[in-house]
Design a protein around this motif. Structure first.
Motif, PDB file in Angstrom:
ATOM      1  N   UNK A 256       0.823  -1.205   0.000  1.00  0.00           N
ATOM      2  CA  UNK A 256       0.000   0.000   0.000  1.00  0.00           C
ATOM      3  C   UNK A 256       0.859   1.257   0.000  1.00  0.00           C
ATOM      4  N   UNK A 257       1.977   1.211   0.709  1.00  0.00           N
ATOM      5  CA  UNK A 257       2.896   2.352   0.681  1.00  0.00           C
ATOM      6  C   UNK A 257       3.419   2.580  -0.733  1.00  0.00           C
ATOM      7  N   UNK A 258       3.751   1.485  -1.423  1.00  0.00           N
ATOM      8  CA  UNK A 258       4.230   1.612  -2.800  1.00  0.00           C
ATOM      9  C   UNK A 258       3.144   2.170  -3.719  1.00  0.00           C
ATOM     10  N   UNK A 259       1.899   1.705  -3.526  1.00  0.00           N
ATOM     11  CA  UNK A 259       0.794   2.218  -4.339  1.00  0.00           C
ATOM     12  C   UNK A 259       0.609   3.715  -4.101  1.00  0.00           C
ATOM     13  N   UNK A 260       0.675   4.117  -2.831  1.00  0.00           N
ATOM     14  CA  UNK A 260       0.518   5.538  -2.525  1.00  0.00           C
ATOM     15  C   UNK A 260       1.658   6.362  -3.137  1.00  0.00           C
ATOM     16  N   UNK A 261       2.870   5.848  -3.040  1.00  0.00           N
ATOM     17  CA  UNK A 261       3.999   6.558  -3.643  1.00  0.00           C
ATOM     18  C   UNK A 261       3.857   6.632  -5.161  1.00  0.00           C
ATOM     19  N   UNK A 262       3.390   5.550  -5.775  1.00  0.00           N
ATOM     20  CA  UNK A 262       3.177   5.564  -7.226  1.00  0.00           C
ATOM     21  C   UNK A 262       2.109   6.584  -7.609  1.00  0.00           C
ATOM     22  N   UNK A 263       1.066   6.700  -6.758  1.00  0.00           N
ATOM     23  CA  UNK A 263       0.037   7.697  -7.037  1.00  0.00           C
ATOM     24  C   UNK A 263       0.589   9.114  -6.984  1.00  0.00           C
ATOM     25  N   UNK A 264       1.467   9.366  -6.022  1.00  0.00           N
ATOM     26  CA  UNK A 264       2.074  10.698  -5.925  1.00  0.00           C
ATOM     27  C   UNK A 264       2.951  10.978  -7.143  1.00  0.00           C
ATOM     28  N   UNK A 265       3.766   9.989  -7.512  1.00  0.00           N
ATOM     29  CA  UNK A 265       4.621  10.160  -8.691  1.00  0.00           C
ATOM     30  C   UNK A 265       3.778  10.352  -9.946  1.00  0.00           C
ATOM     31  N   UNK A 266       2.641   9.655 -10.011  1.00  0.00           N
ATOM     32  CA  UNK A 266       1.752   9.780 -11.165  1.00  0.00           C
ATOM     33  C   UNK A 266       1.205  11.202 -11.276  1.00  0.00           C
TER      34      UNK A 266
END
Length: 325
Positions: A256-266
């Protein structure tokens, strides 16, 4: 400190310190908690044994933890102490069975010892010898480990519900608490590891004690020891199951942390793509050349602004249509 438990008919008397010759025959349990040299010498002279030192009981080899000398059986196990605190630890506790008497040597105060002391006062007839005290202590220790593992399992279930919640508001709140969730799961994993280490040492101790009770032909105690052995095995299996739950929870939280970070980068990537065409238009019309066709155009400035707005909106609409936003 040395605490003596003396059998007095239908009750058990507790006294501290050295006792005289008149009451030594009634002693069933000698509990040594961080004993002084004088208290150790008293026990050695009274029971004709060599009490192991603190350095000796922390050794990990089985020959140093489980052995027999004359009629005395020496058994050491690692017990979990301060389980509710932020820094739980394992502490060695030595059980010495000398005939009908029990000696416990410890340098910490695990909860099962306080529980056993209270039970002795409530039901002294069930704790009328060192052997029954020994078995009762083992039962209290196993019950305590079971309670600890049950608490860990309940906490892991709560973590799972918080991680996999479908409530949008709750999920948004939890997004700020990943560090706390990781700390909780990490502490649960630490507790499981220490509990498993304690269960391993208890399993070896119980196997050694079973042999000792067979020699003494104490069938009633043998039955209770066998029950304790089965409980230790089942708790070890449950600890392994909880270890898998900890691994799953850690993987889920990190995912979930990775998904959240990917969302920010997106978001940053989309913002960069949206603002790149207007920046290009502004750069072109910001060049300082003498000969530029649009320099003399009266509507050049509104045209440049319009181009920048259109070039920003077009990528946004395209991404929206593709479902990337």
């Amino acid at each position: 400190m040395m605490r003596l438990y003396l059998a007095t008919g239908s009750s058990v008397e507790v006294m501290q310190g050295v006792c005289d010759e008149a009451v030594r025959s009634r002693v069933i349990w000698i509990d040594l908690l961080e004993p002084s040299p004088a208290e150790v010498r008293f026990v050695e002279d009274m029971l004709s044994i060599d009490v192991p030192t603190r350095d000796e009981i922390v050794e990990i080899e089985a020959s140093s933890r489980l052995y027999e000398e004359a009629d005395a059986h020496f058994m050491t196990a690692m017990l979990l102490c301060r389980a509710e605190s932020e820094s739980p630890e394992l502490t060695p506790v030595t059980f010495i069975l000398v005939g009908p008497r029990l000696v416990t040597l410890r340098y910490a105060d695990p909860l099962p010892f306080r529980t056993a002391a209270a039970q002795i006062q409530r039901n002294p007839l069930a704790w009328n010898s060192g052997e029954t005290v020994f078995v009762g202590l083992l039962e209290a220790i196993v019950d305590r480990l079971a309670d600890i593992l049950e608490g860990i399992g309940a906490d892991l279930d709560r973590v799972s519900r918080e991680v996999f919640t479908t409530d949008a508001k709750e999920a948004a709140r939890q997004a700020r608490d990943y560090r706390q969730l990781l700390a909780r799961v990490g502490r649960d994993g630490l507790m499981i590891g220490k509990s498993r280490e304690s269960l391993v040492s208890l399993g070896r101790l119980v196997a050694f004690a079973t042999t000792a009770f067979k020699v003494k032909d104490r069938k009633g105690l043998q039955t209770r020891i066998k029950t304790i052995s089965r409980d230790v095995i089942s708790l070890s299996d449950h600890a392994s199951f909880l270890t898998n739950k900890v691994t799953f929870a850690l993987d889920a939280i990190l995912g979930l942390v990775s998904i959240e970070q990917n969302g920010i980068i997106k978001i940053f990537s989309v913002a960069a793509v949206v603002f790149l065409p207007p920046t290009l238009v502004a750069s072109i019309y910001g060049m300082n050349f003498e000969v530029m066709p649009e320099l003399g155009f009266d509507l050049g400035y509104p045209m440049a602004l319009g181009l920048m707005v259109i070039s920003a909106i077009a990528p946004y609409l395209y991404f929206k249509r593709k479902g990337w936003l």
